[in-house]
Design an enzyme around this catalytic site. Sequence first.
Site, PDB file in Angstrom:
ATOM      1  N   GLY A 148       0.880  -1.058  -0.027  1.00 38.78           N
ATOM      2  CA  GLY A 148      -0.094  -0.028  -0.162  1.00 38.78           C
ATOM      3  C   GLY A 148       1.045   1.171  -0.106  1.00 38.78           C
ATOM      4  NE  ARG A 149      -2.426   5.217   2.838  1.00 36.02           N
ATOM      5  CZ  ARG A 149      -3.549   4.894   2.961  1.00 36.02           C
ATOM      6  NH1 ARG A 149      -4.672   5.430   2.098  1.00 36.02           N
ATOM      7  NH2 ARG A 149      -4.025   4.093   3.928  1.00 36.02           N
ATOM      8  CB  ILE A 150       3.975   2.756   4.502  1.00 36.94           C
ATOM      9  CG1 ILE A 150       3.078   3.954   5.094  1.00 36.94           C
ATOM     10  CG2 ILE A 150       5.144   2.522   5.145  1.00 36.94           C
ATOM     11  CD1 ILE A 150       2.628   3.676   6.508  1.00 36.94           C
ATOM     12  CB  THR A 228       7.304   0.166  10.553  1.00 34.23           C
ATOM     13  OG1 THR A 228       7.040  -0.148   9.117  1.00 34.23           O
ATOM     14  CG2 THR A 228       8.768   0.490  10.750  1.00 34.23           C
ATOM     15  CB  SER A 229       2.578  -3.022   9.950  1.00 30.49           C
ATOM     16  OG  SER A 229       2.681  -4.324  10.349  1.00 30.49           O
ATOM     17  NE  ARG A 230      -1.678  -0.015  14.395  1.00 35.81           N
ATOM     18  CZ  ARG A 230      -1.095   1.351  14.333  1.00 35.81           C
ATOM     19  NH1 ARG A 230       0.301   1.332  13.919  1.00 35.81           N
ATOM     20  NH2 ARG A 230      -1.784   2.355  13.953  1.00 35.81           N
ATOM     21  CD  GLU A 259       3.312  -0.799  20.254  1.00 41.66           C
ATOM     22  OE1 GLU A 259       3.035   0.394  20.561  1.00 41.66           O
ATOM     23  OE2 GLU A 259       3.453  -1.135  19.121  1.00 41.66           O
ATOM     24  CG  HIS A 277       4.069   2.463  17.841  1.00 41.84           C
ATOM     25  ND1 HIS A 277       3.069   1.770  18.072  1.00 41.84           N
ATOM     26  CD2 HIS A 277       4.016   3.306  16.590  1.00 41.84           C
ATOM     27  CE1 HIS A 277       2.153   1.901  17.114  1.00 41.84           C
ATOM     28  NE2 HIS A 277       2.714   2.820  16.125  1.00 41.84           N
TER      29      HIS A 277
HETATM   30  P1  NAD Z   1      -2.505   0.940   3.279  1.00 39.64           P
HETATM   31  O1  NAD Z   1      -3.784   0.657   3.318  1.00 39.64           O
HETATM   32  O2  NAD Z   1      -2.080   2.064   2.132  1.00 39.64           O
HETATM   33  O3  NAD Z   1      -1.601  -0.256   2.933  1.00 39.64           O
HETATM   34  C1  NAD Z   1      -1.731  -1.361   3.350  1.00 39.64           C
HETATM   35  C2  NAD Z   1      -1.724  -2.689   2.170  1.00 39.64           C
HETATM   36  O4  NAD Z   1      -1.672  -3.865   2.917  1.00 39.64           O
HETATM   37  C3  NAD Z   1      -2.705  -2.762   1.230  1.00 39.64           C
HETATM   38  O5  NAD Z   1      -2.364  -2.542  -0.031  1.00 39.64           O
HETATM   39  C4  NAD Z   1      -3.472  -3.887   1.531  1.00 39.64           C
HETATM   40  O6  NAD Z   1      -4.175  -4.683   0.432  1.00 39.64           O
HETATM   41  C5  NAD Z   1      -2.287  -4.766   2.093  1.00 39.64           C
HETATM   42  N1  NAD Z   1      -2.880  -6.059   2.982  1.00 39.64           N
HETATM   43  C6  NAD Z   1      -4.017  -6.153   3.688  1.00 39.64           C
HETATM   44  N2  NAD Z   1      -4.101  -7.262   4.147  1.00 39.64           N
HETATM   45  C7  NAD Z   1      -2.822  -8.110   3.641  1.00 39.64           C
HETATM   46  C8  NAD Z   1      -2.256  -9.275   3.743  1.00 39.64           C
HETATM   47  N3  NAD Z   1      -2.970 -10.201   4.508  1.00 39.64           N
HETATM   48  N4  NAD Z   1      -1.300  -9.605   3.342  1.00 39.64           N
HETATM   49  C9  NAD Z   1      -0.606  -8.686   2.777  1.00 39.64           C
HETATM   50  N5  NAD Z   1      -1.057  -7.430   2.414  1.00 39.64           N
HETATM   51  C10 NAD Z   1      -1.900  -7.110   3.065  1.00 39.64           C
HETATM   52  O7  NAD Z   1      -1.764   1.470   4.517  1.00 39.64           O
HETATM   53  P2  NAD Z   1      -0.482   2.551   4.902  1.00 39.64           P
HETATM   54  O8  NAD Z   1      -0.887   3.681   4.949  1.00 39.64           O
HETATM   55  O9  NAD Z   1       0.416   1.793   3.986  1.00 39.64           O
HETATM   56  O10 NAD Z   1      -0.105   1.812   6.302  1.00 39.64           O
HETATM   57  C11 NAD Z   1       0.060   0.395   6.654  1.00 39.64           C
HETATM   58  C12 NAD Z   1      -0.122   0.217   8.188  1.00 39.64           C
HETATM   59  O11 NAD Z   1       0.988   0.762   8.801  1.00 39.64           O
HETATM   60  C13 NAD Z   1      -1.223   1.032   8.855  1.00 39.64           C
HETATM   61  O12 NAD Z   1      -2.366   0.070   8.971  1.00 39.64           O
HETATM   62  C14 NAD Z   1      -0.655   1.103  10.333  1.00 39.64           C
HETATM   63  O13 NAD Z   1      -0.993   0.103  11.221  1.00 39.64           O
HETATM   64  C15 NAD Z   1       0.700   1.022   9.909  1.00 39.64           C
HETATM   65  N6  NAD Z   1       1.695   2.138  10.292  1.00 39.64           N
HETATM   66  C16 NAD Z   1       2.477   2.217  11.456  1.00 39.64           C
HETATM   67  C17 NAD Z   1       3.295   3.409  11.896  1.00 39.64           C
HETATM   68  C18 NAD Z   1       4.155   3.464  13.037  1.00 39.64           C
HETATM   69  O14 NAD Z   1       4.354   4.420  13.796  1.00 39.64           O
HETATM   70  N7  NAD Z   1       4.819   2.299  13.106  1.00 39.64           N
HETATM   71  C19 NAD Z   1       2.671   4.517  11.120  1.00 39.64           C
HETATM   72  C20 NAD Z   1       2.090   4.436  10.111  1.00 39.64           C
HETATM   73  C21 NAD Z   1       1.369   3.523   9.647  1.00 39.64           C
END
Ligand code: NAD
Length: 318
Positions: A148-150, A228-230, A259, A277
């Site tokens: 996705g975005r990140i 860096t996701s969850r 956490e 985090h």
């Molecule tokens: P996003 O929605 O743009 O991207 C997430 C991607 O994951 C999507 O393309 C989705 O199709 C894919 N996905 C969903 N289920 C999946 C699976 N089972 N296997 C593989 N891919 C799968 O979100 P984003 O803006 O890129 O952010 C991603 C995550 O990063 C957020 O949900 C958040 O939890 C986490 N995040 C953490 C921090 C931090 O401080 N560490 C900061 C920002 C975001």
Amino acid sequence: MTLSVPGPAESLLRERCELEILGEILPPERYREVIAGADALLPQLRDRIDEAALDAAGPGLRVVSNYAVGLDNVDIPGCTQRGIYVGHTPDVLTDATADLAMTLLLSAARRVVESDREMRDGRYDGWRPDYLLGQEVTGATLGIIGFGRIGKAVARRAAGGFAMRILAYDPVGVVREGDLDVEACSLDRLLIESDFVSCHVPLTEETHHLIGEAELASMRRSAILVNTSRGPIIDEAALVNALRSGVIAGAGLDVYEREPEMAAGLADCITAVLLPHLGSATGKTRAAMGELAARNILNVLDGKAPLACANPEVAPRR
Ligand code: NAD
């Protein structure tokens, strides 16, 4: 608003609303008491906006504007059913979080934490050809889980800056952007072929423990896992075992399963780089998140959907 945030959010909201800043993360029972009668909530990711909280807020609640992009702390179907908009903060934190993922990847690859400790403990006694050898990043293969975005922003940095070969797994599909060279593949293949694996999925029922003992065992012994996701997308106890027994070479973690606690033994794993985090933790990004979260609320008060809305199917109320 649960906690004060940097930037213009508070002044923007004060112009139009009676703003109450709680100043701390309250226990759920206390949180439910203080949000009774609110038109809008601006929670942090540690607040649970579940059915009990929505009931406690009452029928006047029009918008939950989360100070995060991830929405695993918000009951989105419950909000939708009650006609409550859910806002969040995508895009504005993408670069900061991708930068931090690269920081973790590089730090784990080049053993920065171990090396820093050598200096501070006075153990460095001069240059040697075989001292603290790490992994080559340039030209290595990076597997991105969740494109996705990140995930894409990390791919751009890794391919453009470090000539890395990019593999990506995303069940929704891997859409190529511009001239970014990325190969879509299965999760199994990604784990087997990658020198580095970086996780960028939202936390859902499907992604809980997406990486467990079996997945770790399929990775290369030289591989480094970055998250860096969850936290709960990785079985943290299994990761500790994998790091201890050399099933993988290292990890870079920004998030944890429970956490602020860490799994037993993780703090003793010197091949893990551990951050508290900090994905979006730059002044610029935190201010931009606040502004977007505030504007999400103001939009709803104006009878529109939040600028960044997780449930646009909700009908506007006036
Ligand atoms: P996003 O929605 O743009 O991207 C997430 C991607 O994951 C999507 O393309 C989705 O199709 C894919 N996905 C969903 N289920 C999946 C699976 N089972 N296997 C593989 N891919 C799968 O979100 P984003 O803006 O890129 O952010 C991603 C995550 O990063 C957020 O949900 C958040 O939890 C986490 N995040 C953490 C921090 C931090 O401080 N560490 C900061 C920002 C975001």
